[in-house]
Scaffold this motif. Sequence first.
Motif, PDB file in Angstrom:
ATOM      1  N   ASP A   1     -13.853  -4.041 -57.302  1.00 25.85           N
ATOM      2  CA  ASP A   1     -15.327  -3.782 -57.419  1.00 25.85           C
ATOM      3  C   ASP A   1     -15.893  -2.726 -58.619  1.00 25.85           C
ATOM      4  N   PRO A   2     -16.413  -3.836 -59.335  1.00 25.97           N
ATOM      5  CA  PRO A   2     -17.214  -2.237 -60.353  1.00 25.97           C
ATOM      6  C   PRO A   2     -17.893  -1.961 -60.159  1.00 25.97           C
ATOM      7  N   GLU A   3     -18.374  -1.480 -59.075  1.00 27.09           N
ATOM      8  CA  GLU A   3     -19.365  -0.677 -58.479  1.00 27.09           C
ATOM      9  C   GLU A   3     -18.935   0.442 -58.101  1.00 27.09           C
ATOM     10  N   SER A   4     -17.736   0.787 -57.959  1.00 27.75           N
ATOM     11  CA  SER A   4     -16.560   1.951 -57.363  1.00 27.75           C
ATOM     12  C   SER A   4     -16.031   2.554 -58.419  1.00 27.75           C
ATOM     13  N   ALA A   5     -16.268   4.272 -58.479  1.00 28.01           N
ATOM     14  CA  ALA A   5     -15.858   5.016 -58.946  1.00 28.01           C
ATOM     15  C   ALA A   5     -14.821   4.455 -60.164  1.00 28.01           C
ATOM     16  N   VAL A   6     -13.638   3.960 -59.451  1.00 26.43           N
ATOM     17  CA  VAL A   6     -13.042   3.533 -60.097  1.00 26.43           C
ATOM     18  C   VAL A   6     -13.121   2.437 -60.933  1.00 26.43           C
ATOM     19  N   GLY A   7     -13.552   1.623 -60.601  1.00 24.70           N
ATOM     20  CA  GLY A   7     -14.148   0.240 -61.419  1.00 24.70           C
ATOM     21  C   GLY A   7     -14.834   0.581 -62.017  1.00 24.70           C
ATOM     22  N   ARG A   8     -15.787   1.661 -61.986  1.00 24.03           N
ATOM     23  CA  ARG A   8     -16.900   2.042 -62.606  1.00 24.03           C
ATOM     24  C   ARG A   8     -16.000   2.801 -64.473  1.00 24.03           C
ATOM     25  N   GLY A   9     -15.245   2.830 -64.062  1.00 24.19           N
ATOM     26  CA  GLY A   9     -14.035   4.313 -65.464  1.00 24.19           C
ATOM     27  C   GLY A   9     -13.267   3.186 -65.945  1.00 24.19           C
ATOM     28  N   ILE A  10     -12.608   1.989 -64.600  1.00 19.89           N
ATOM     29  CA  ILE A  10     -12.099   1.086 -65.786  1.00 19.89           C
ATOM     30  C   ILE A  10     -12.968   0.598 -66.789  1.00 19.89           C
ATOM     31  N   ALA A  11     -14.322   0.269 -66.743  1.00 16.36           N
ATOM     32  CA  ALA A  11     -15.461  -0.961 -67.244  1.00 16.36           C
ATOM     33  C   ALA A  11     -15.354   0.348 -68.671  1.00 16.36           C
TER      34      ALA A  11
ATOM     35  N   ASP B   1       0.874  -3.111 -45.961  1.00 10.32           N
ATOM     36  CA  ASP B   1       0.585  -1.839 -46.118  1.00 10.32           C
ATOM     37  C   ASP B   1       1.282  -1.089 -47.419  1.00 10.32           C
ATOM     38  N   ARG B   2       2.716  -1.096 -47.569  1.00  5.48           N
ATOM     39  CA  ARG B   2       3.193  -0.431 -48.925  1.00  5.48           C
ATOM     40  C   ARG B   2       2.934  -1.182 -50.552  1.00  5.48           C
ATOM     41  N   LEU B   3       2.391  -2.264 -49.735  1.00  2.04           N
ATOM     42  CA  LEU B   3       1.838  -3.296 -51.160  1.00  2.04           C
ATOM     43  C   LEU B   3       0.483  -2.958 -51.369  1.00  2.04           C
ATOM     44  N   ILE B   4      -0.155  -2.799 -51.095  1.00  2.00           N
ATOM     45  CA  ILE B   4      -1.159  -2.311 -50.665  1.00  2.00           C
ATOM     46  C   ILE B   4      -2.388  -1.314 -51.519  1.00  2.00           C
ATOM     47  N   VAL B   5      -0.945  -0.325 -51.134  1.00  2.00           N
ATOM     48  CA  VAL B   5      -0.991   1.716 -51.593  1.00  2.00           C
ATOM     49  C   VAL B   5      -0.617   1.168 -53.085  1.00  2.00           C
ATOM     50  N   ALA B   6       0.663  -0.163 -53.113  1.00  7.03           N
ATOM     51  CA  ALA B   6       1.268   0.325 -54.724  1.00  7.03           C
ATOM     52  C   ALA B   6       0.093  -0.701 -55.625  1.00  7.03           C
ATOM     53  N   ALA B   7      -0.380  -1.740 -54.984  1.00  6.78           N
ATOM     54  CA  ALA B   7      -1.811  -3.300 -55.731  1.00  6.78           C
ATOM     55  C   ALA B   7      -2.699  -1.310 -56.235  1.00  6.78           C
ATOM     56  N   GLN B   8      -2.858  -0.537 -55.076  1.00  4.01           N
ATOM     57  CA  GLN B   8      -4.420   0.580 -55.448  1.00  4.01           C
ATOM     58  C   GLN B   8      -3.964   1.334 -56.712  1.00  4.01           C
ATOM     59  N   ARG B   9      -2.798   2.255 -56.615  1.00  2.00           N
ATOM     60  CA  ARG B   9      -2.746   2.564 -57.283  1.00  2.00           C
ATOM     61  C   ARG B   9      -2.259   2.259 -58.874  1.00  2.00           C
ATOM     62  N   CYS B  10      -2.009   0.592 -59.321  1.00  2.97           N
ATOM     63  CA  CYS B  10      -2.387   0.786 -60.386  1.00  2.97           C
ATOM     64  C   CYS B  10      -3.862   0.003 -60.710  1.00  2.97           C
ATOM     65  N   PHE B  11      -5.084   0.517 -60.113  1.00  2.00           N
ATOM     66  CA  PHE B  11      -6.387   0.558 -60.351  1.00  2.00           C
ATOM     67  C   PHE B  11      -6.331   2.327 -60.974  1.00  2.00           C
ATOM     68  N   THR B  12      -5.872   2.531 -59.807  1.00  2.00           N
ATOM     69  CA  THR B  12      -6.004   4.916 -60.301  1.00  2.00           C
ATOM     70  C   THR B  12      -5.321   5.507 -61.283  1.00  2.00           C
ATOM     71  N   ASN B  13      -4.074   4.538 -61.389  1.00  3.18           N
ATOM     72  CA  ASN B  13      -3.323   5.282 -62.508  1.00  3.18           C
ATOM     73  C   ASN B  13      -3.965   4.546 -64.159  1.00  3.18           C
ATOM     74  N   LEU B  14      -4.957   3.659 -64.186  1.00  4.99           N
ATOM     75  CA  LEU B  14      -5.735   2.869 -65.517  1.00  4.99           C
ATOM     76  C   LEU B  14      -6.661   4.358 -65.560  1.00  4.99           C
ATOM     77  N   VAL B  15      -7.056   5.222 -64.948  1.00  8.77           N
ATOM     78  CA  VAL B  15      -7.858   6.150 -65.049  1.00  8.77           C
ATOM     79  C   VAL B  15      -7.870   7.402 -64.326  1.00  8.77           C
ATOM     80  N   ASP B  16      -6.373   7.836 -64.344  1.00  7.76           N
ATOM     81  CA  ASP B  16      -6.123   9.100 -64.230  1.00  7.76           C
ATOM     82  C   ASP B  16      -6.987  10.528 -64.983  1.00  7.76           C
TER      83      ASP B  16
ATOM     84  N   ALA C   1     -10.287  10.281 -65.842  1.00 11.02           N
ATOM     85  CA  ALA C   1     -11.043   9.860 -66.101  1.00 11.02           C
ATOM     86  C   ALA C   1     -12.960  10.975 -65.543  1.00 11.02           C
ATOM     87  N   ASN C   2     -13.868  11.322 -66.386  1.00 11.05           N
ATOM     88  CA  ASN C   2     -14.802  11.458 -66.216  1.00 11.05           C
ATOM     89  C   ASN C   2     -15.273  10.275 -65.136  1.00 11.05           C
ATOM     90  N   PHE C   3     -16.349   9.735 -64.439  1.00  9.12           N
ATOM     91  CA  PHE C   3     -17.294   8.980 -64.244  1.00  9.12           C
ATOM     92  C   PHE C   3     -18.343   9.294 -64.521  1.00  9.12           C
TER      93      PHE C   3
END
Length: 237
Positions: free
Chosen positions: A60-70, A104-119, A121-123
């Motif tokens: 979601d682009p409105e999430s904190a992670v989404g803003r960082g990726i944007a 559940d483990r697949l979902i966590v692994a997928a979520q980390r793909c996004f968080t690792n992109l913006v580790d 980052a300052n939003f």
Amino acid sequence: MRSDYHSHHAIQLGLALTGTAQFKTKGDPDWVHYSGVLIPPNLVHTFQAPGDLVANLFCDPESAVGRGIAERLNPRALTPLDAATAGELASELKQAFFTRADPDRLIVAAQRCFTNLVDGANFATPTDPRIAQAVAEIHRRVDEPLTLGEVANAVRLSESRFRHLFVSETGLHFRGYLLWARLNRALQLGFSGCTWTEAAHAANFSDAAHLTRTCQRMFGFAPTHAQRGQIEVQYRP
């Protein structure tokens, strides 16, 4: 399987778990091969991966992670990831998938793909809190008939001010965002074991055919094809 041309509100991360993923926009004359690629919201595109396995993940682009990726996206084009970065992002997800880990483990692994992109980052540009509240209200009442006026009233804005601010913050008109939220709710229910008719009605679609048409327009294929052939995660931290 090749998708139809489509666009959606999410930031999309395509990661090849085997081989490469092939994407193109309407401006690309030929298919382009990627180990990983970021796709901005509302960009019309198509993809295929003949003989290979691709994870398509949505944020979601409105999430904190989404803003960082944007901040690292070209808003009008595909943004490639180099092979080393894509491989590192996909490592945990590949291991979970090929060892048949639980969902559940697949979902966590997928979520980390996004968080690792913006580790780290300052939003610096947070979503307007009134729009964040409106988005939460939409998702809370996604199974109900819902009007712009009702949500504007919930966040104490006039309809005209809310309409303008919502487009400015999300990039979508209210009705478009509401439809996006309903589609994601229906897919979540369908992938969890409901029939597609049950999922459609629970997300306030008129019927399964309406759900299928919406899914094809936003994801490029019917929900039954996504269930058989994709790993798809919607991330709203």
